[in-house]
Design an enzyme around this catalytic site. Sequence first.
Site, PDB file in Angstrom:
ATOM      1  N   GLY A 188      -7.968   8.476  -8.223  1.00 42.14           N
ATOM      2  CA  GLY A 188      -6.628   8.299  -8.585  1.00 42.14           C
ATOM      3  C   GLY A 188      -5.905   7.204  -8.496  1.00 42.14           C
ATOM      4  O   GLY A 188      -6.566   6.145  -8.679  1.00 42.14           O
ATOM      5  N   CYS A 189      -4.812   6.925  -7.997  1.00 39.73           N
ATOM      6  CA  CYS A 189      -3.862   5.961  -7.699  1.00 39.73           C
ATOM      7  C   CYS A 189      -4.735   4.687  -6.634  1.00 39.73           C
ATOM      8  O   CYS A 189      -5.061   5.145  -5.738  1.00 39.73           O
ATOM      9  CB  CYS A 189      -2.454   5.854  -7.397  1.00 39.73           C
ATOM     10  SG  CYS A 189      -1.682   4.517  -7.165  1.00 39.73           S
TER      11      CYS A 189
END
Length: 223
Positions: free
Chosen positions: A55-56
Amino acid sequence: MKLQYIMSYSSRLTFFLLFTLSFSCAQTKSENSSNLTDNHQTSNLATDTATFAAGCFWCVEEQFKQLNGVSAVISGYTGGHVRNPTYRQVTTGRTGHAEACNIIYNPAEISYDELLAAFFVAHDPTQLNRQGADVGTQYRSAIFYHNAEQKKLADFYIEQLDDEGAYDKKIVTEVSPYGKFYKAEDYHQDYYVNNKNEAYCQMVIKPKLEKFRKVFKGKLKAE
């Protein structure tokens, strides 16, 4: 103590990971110690690299920075076809790159097994090309292995977690060879530390970090 008994009174995922670590980490650390002796190196000078996308990268960076034995975490882009990509290009989802982190660690203090355990706690590996509200191939779950042993361990973890039903759905984590890694722009490095009061840090990163620290209590750097 059997795995089934452990799972009966707490989180299936957390205790599967800790159960696995109790066997595999000791062996990995023993092998690493032997290699260090053979090469006449001291443990405080030996480092290795793990590369994860979950993810981020703002979240991933801050989570892994907490672990004892991790000396540096570098946010960047990898897995795609565009050379020297910018953050703006990567966010389009058309570069093939994932937001990822190079995790520099001392294998005498923390094993690759333990980093894999942290990886599977740090995010939801059953979400395809997204983590929560962050959607796109750039947010995919991926392990970029640096050698055959890392690939073997990554495949083992995925197989075992699926076999034990640790998640309600199958793991979709990509396991791919490590290629060119492009360091992200300077303002992405240490993002959480430098932007704690921003909404994303408070609403997304902080809760994930608190969960992560709770699971790995006892393996964290001294505050």
